[in-house]
Scaffold this motif. Structure first.
Motif, PDB file in Angstrom:
ATOM      1  N   PHE A  36       0.855  -1.174   0.283  1.00 49.93           N
ATOM      2  CA  PHE A  36       0.195   0.019  -0.103  1.00 49.93           C
ATOM      3  C   PHE A  36       1.054   1.358  -0.144  1.00 49.93           C
ATOM      4  O   PHE A  36       2.070   1.201   0.260  1.00 49.93           O
ATOM      5  CB  PHE A  36      -0.938  -0.014   1.196  1.00 49.93           C
ATOM      6  N   ARG A  37       0.493   2.267  -0.132  1.00 48.65           N
ATOM      7  CA  ARG A  37       1.011   3.614  -0.132  1.00 48.65           C
ATOM      8  C   ARG A  37       0.108   4.687   0.347  1.00 48.65           C
ATOM      9  O   ARG A  37      -0.838   4.768   0.204  1.00 48.65           O
ATOM     10  CB  ARG A  37       1.682   3.890  -1.696  1.00 48.65           C
ATOM     11  N   GLN A  38       1.104   5.711   0.876  1.00 47.17           N
ATOM     12  CA  GLN A  38       0.152   6.831   1.390  1.00 47.17           C
ATOM     13  C   GLN A  38       0.954   7.905   1.093  1.00 47.17           C
ATOM     14  O   GLN A  38       2.214   8.217   1.604  1.00 47.17           O
ATOM     15  CB  GLN A  38       0.088   6.641   2.959  1.00 47.17           C
ATOM     16  N   ALA A  39       0.467   9.048   0.166  1.00 50.79           N
ATOM     17  CA  ALA A  39       0.885  10.294  -0.183  1.00 50.79           C
ATOM     18  C   ALA A  39       0.642  11.322   0.806  1.00 50.79           C
ATOM     19  O   ALA A  39      -0.597  11.053   1.434  1.00 50.79           O
ATOM     20  CB  ALA A  39       0.506  10.506  -1.588  1.00 50.79           C
ATOM     21  N   PRO A  40       1.457  12.139   1.191  1.00 51.01           N
ATOM     22  CA  PRO A  40       0.929  13.349   1.898  1.00 51.01           C
ATOM     23  C   PRO A  40      -0.476  13.813   1.734  1.00 51.01           C
ATOM     24  O   PRO A  40      -0.814  14.278   0.583  1.00 51.01           O
ATOM     25  CB  PRO A  40       2.156  14.564   1.673  1.00 51.01           C
ATOM     26  N   GLY A  41      -1.277  13.985   2.819  1.00 49.88           N
ATOM     27  CA  GLY A  41      -2.386  14.592   2.845  1.00 49.88           C
ATOM     28  C   GLY A  41      -3.543  13.688   2.057  1.00 49.88           C
ATOM     29  O   GLY A  41      -4.681  14.102   1.875  1.00 49.88           O
ATOM     30  N   LYS A  42      -3.104  12.326   1.842  1.00 48.02           N
ATOM     31  CA  LYS A  42      -4.162  11.366   1.111  1.00 48.02           C
ATOM     32  C   LYS A  42      -4.191  10.040   2.207  1.00 48.02           C
ATOM     33  O   LYS A  42      -3.521   9.601   2.796  1.00 48.02           O
ATOM     34  CB  LYS A  42      -3.403  11.012  -0.517  1.00 48.02           C
ATOM     35  N   TRP A 113       1.730  -4.871   9.444  1.00 43.33           N
ATOM     36  CA  TRP A 113       2.204  -3.950   8.712  1.00 43.33           C
ATOM     37  C   TRP A 113       3.660  -3.650   8.925  1.00 43.33           C
ATOM     38  O   TRP A 113       4.040  -3.717  10.188  1.00 43.33           O
ATOM     39  CB  TRP A 113       1.439  -2.622   8.895  1.00 43.33           C
ATOM     40  N   GLY A 114       4.343  -3.408   7.882  1.00 43.99           N
ATOM     41  CA  GLY A 114       5.801  -2.746   8.038  1.00 43.99           C
ATOM     42  C   GLY A 114       5.909  -1.350   8.400  1.00 43.99           C
ATOM     43  O   GLY A 114       4.686  -0.737   8.415  1.00 43.99           O
ATOM     44  N   GLN A 115       6.983  -0.904   8.748  1.00 47.02           N
ATOM     45  CA  GLN A 115       7.054   0.419   9.238  1.00 47.02           C
ATOM     46  C   GLN A 115       7.004   1.528   7.954  1.00 47.02           C
ATOM     47  O   GLN A 115       6.708   2.793   8.393  1.00 47.02           O
ATOM     48  CB  GLN A 115       8.526   0.800   9.932  1.00 47.02           C
ATOM     49  N   GLY A 116       6.994   1.002   6.900  1.00 43.87           N
ATOM     50  CA  GLY A 116       6.821   2.014   5.696  1.00 43.87           C
ATOM     51  C   GLY A 116       8.399   2.489   5.201  1.00 43.87           C
ATOM     52  O   GLY A 116       9.145   2.574   5.701  1.00 43.87           O
ATOM     53  N   THR A 117       8.287   2.632   3.820  1.00 49.12           N
ATOM     54  CA  THR A 117       9.571   3.243   3.184  1.00 49.12           C
ATOM     55  C   THR A 117       9.350   4.352   2.400  1.00 49.12           C
ATOM     56  O   THR A 117       8.577   4.167   1.598  1.00 49.12           O
ATOM     57  CB  THR A 117      10.426   2.006   2.488  1.00 49.12           C
ATOM     58  N   LEU A 118       9.814   5.382   2.342  1.00 48.81           N
ATOM     59  CA  LEU A 118       9.748   6.486   1.522  1.00 48.81           C
ATOM     60  C   LEU A 118      10.285   6.505   0.116  1.00 48.81           C
ATOM     61  O   LEU A 118      11.494   6.419  -0.050  1.00 48.81           O
ATOM     62  CB  LEU A 118      10.028   7.801   2.234  1.00 48.81           C
ATOM     63  N   VAL A 119       9.240   6.685  -0.874  1.00 47.37           N
ATOM     64  CA  VAL A 119       9.711   6.822  -2.117  1.00 47.37           C
ATOM     65  C   VAL A 119       9.204   8.310  -2.389  1.00 47.37           C
ATOM     66  O   VAL A 119       8.351   8.707  -2.594  1.00 47.37           O
ATOM     67  CB  VAL A 119       9.097   5.870  -3.087  1.00 47.37           C
ATOM     68  N   THR A 120      10.362   8.973  -3.162  1.00 45.43           N
ATOM     69  CA  THR A 120      10.234  10.287  -3.798  1.00 45.43           C
ATOM     70  C   THR A 120      10.756  10.230  -5.113  1.00 45.43           C
ATOM     71  O   THR A 120      11.798   9.831  -5.335  1.00 45.43           O
ATOM     72  CB  THR A 120      10.858  11.397  -2.865  1.00 45.43           C
ATOM     73  N   VAL A 121       9.674  10.537  -6.129  1.00 46.08           N
ATOM     74  CA  VAL A 121      10.025  10.703  -7.323  1.00 46.08           C
ATOM     75  C   VAL A 121      10.051  12.230  -8.056  1.00 46.08           C
ATOM     76  O   VAL A 121       8.942  12.923  -7.820  1.00 46.08           O
ATOM     77  CB  VAL A 121       9.019  10.174  -8.308  1.00 46.08           C
ATOM     78  N   SER A 122      11.053  12.596  -8.342  1.00 50.91           N
ATOM     79  CA  SER A 122      11.116  14.208  -8.652  1.00 50.91           C
ATOM     80  C   SER A 122      10.942  14.372 -10.334  1.00 50.91           C
ATOM     81  O   SER A 122      11.382  13.325 -11.053  1.00 50.91           O
ATOM     82  CB  SER A 122      12.465  14.660  -8.429  1.00 50.91           C
TER      83      SER A 122
END
Length: 123
Positions: A36-42, A113-122
């Motif tokens: 799963f993923r969670q973007a800021p504010g979503k 659930w795992g702790q989450g890992t951040l993916v940032t795509v510029s």
């Protein structure tokens, strides 16, 4: 089961990235696994899921054709290969486990659930 996600980072649009999730426990193959993923504010959203045997895989339409999930039951791991990344893929990615033979797109159906890992795509 305990989950540990890794592999996030900062990449440019069009690049690839591979996430991994290591699980503890002796019955890993009995769990349906998901990302799963969670973007800021979503809200957290479904990305992909793979059942215990690896025989059935499901993708959100937004990642279909670009992302590939796989699992290695001998190593208690799942991977998420992400190709042709887009800025809208930017999010914290979570691996999750569901003690069921059926997949689900709903986060509340996954009990681990795992702790989450951040993916940032510029761009």
């Amino acid at each position: 089961v305990q989950l540990q996600a890794s592999g996030g980072g900062l990449v440019q649009a069009g690049d690839s990235l591979r996430l991994s999730c290591a699980a503890s426990g002796r019955t890993f193959s009995s769990y349906t696994m998901g990302w799963f993923r969670q973007a800021p504010g979503k809200e957290r959203e479904f990305v992909t899921s793979i059942i215990g045997s690896g025989g059935r895989i499901y993708y959100a339409d937004s990642v279909k054709g670009r992302f590939t999930i796989s699992r290695d039951n001998a190593k208690n791991t799942i991977n998420l290969q992400m190709n042709n990344l887009k800025p809208e893929d930017t999010a914290v990615y979570y691996c999750a486990a569901r003690e069921s033979i059926y997949y689900s797109v709903y986060a509340h159906d996954y009990g681990y659930w795992g702790q989450g890992t951040l993916v940032t795509v510029s761009s």
